[in-house]
Design an enzyme around this catalytic site. Sequence first.
Site, PDB file in Angstrom:
ATOM      1  CE  LYS A 131      -1.910  -1.427   3.729  1.00  0.00           C
ATOM      2  NZ  LYS A 131      -2.734  -1.677   4.932  1.00  0.00           N
ATOM      3  CB  THR A 164      -5.414   8.567   7.611  1.00  0.00           C
ATOM      4  OG1 THR A 164      -4.427   8.996   8.562  1.00  0.00           O
ATOM      5  CG2 THR A 164      -5.486   9.571   6.467  1.00  0.00           C
ATOM      6  N   GLY A 201      -7.449   4.047  10.962  1.00  0.00           N
ATOM      7  CA  GLY A 201      -8.139   2.838  10.544  1.00  0.00           C
ATOM      8  C   GLY A 201      -8.126   2.551   9.062  1.00  0.00           C
ATOM      9  CB  THR A 202      -6.403   4.075   6.140  1.00  0.00           C
ATOM     10  OG1 THR A 202      -5.143   4.132   6.820  1.00  0.00           O
ATOM     11  CG2 THR A 202      -7.036   5.448   6.138  1.00  0.00           C
ATOM     12  N   GLY A 203      -5.788   1.157   7.141  1.00  0.00           N
ATOM     13  CA  GLY A 203      -5.278  -0.180   6.828  1.00  0.00           C
ATOM     14  C   GLY A 203      -6.276  -1.265   7.165  1.00  0.00           C
ATOM     15  CB  CYS A 204      -8.454  -1.757  10.146  1.00  0.00           C
ATOM     16  SG  CYS A 204      -7.215  -1.573  11.429  1.00  0.00           S
TER      17      CYS A 204
END
Length: 268
Positions: free
Chosen positions: A172, A203, A205-208
Amino acid sequence: MIPVLTVAGSDSSGGAGIQADLKTFAALGTYGMSCICALTAQNTKGVSMVVNTPVDMVKAQLEAVFDDIPPKAVKTGMLSSAPIVETVADFLKGKKVPLVVDPVMVATSGAVLLEEEAIAVYKEKLIPISTVITPNIPEAEVLSGLSIQNEEDMKEAALALMKLGPSAVLVKGGHSVEDARDILYDGKEFHVFSGKRISTENTHGTGCTLSSAIAAGLAKGFTLTEAVGEAKKYMEGAIAKAAEDSVGHGHGPVHHFWFYGEEWGRME
């Protein structure tokens, strides 16, 4: 209903972890289930405390879910200790279900969420059984041992991470100095997903959220490339909406239900 399971940590502020995963599953029309591997006391400003779930409870949650409602896809997030990573990997090994591994190491606020010894277990046991792993650039650097500065570096890191045994790698690019592009390597070719970089600090929690959206897509029967593409579009909308409507005093969460109407209306 299409059941999807998240195996991760709880975020008391609701922006990341289990809470973000369940919101994403619901927003994308799937039925969310959870195995909570850690409790965190956190908000948009940071993490103040973490308590790991006992490994026998982690295993019991997994057994309960699979015994009654076998998921169509599984996503792992914060697995903060080596024993927890090993317990989850041992349970999921051999299960014929798509597995999205988000190797959560550091929160958006900068808090470390993964014990050092757990990284080796990730490499040895969990990553090799995954359908796709979804590291951001700092996580990909830790796992691959490479420095990532541009798109070519992202590709080199993806190739290096493939040697750990996953079926695919998605690096990512949200931490990149270039546009917010993600690069998927499926073992045969690279797929580049370009995105619009949105200027916002919201941003959390973007990865989750992205990894959960990919899991939801796989559960629905999408190909991996389709699932990543749809998840990318969903994520971009969630960040854009969060830029307009923030929550908290730090890194605010993304807006998981951004494409729903803001007014519930009145039931007469």
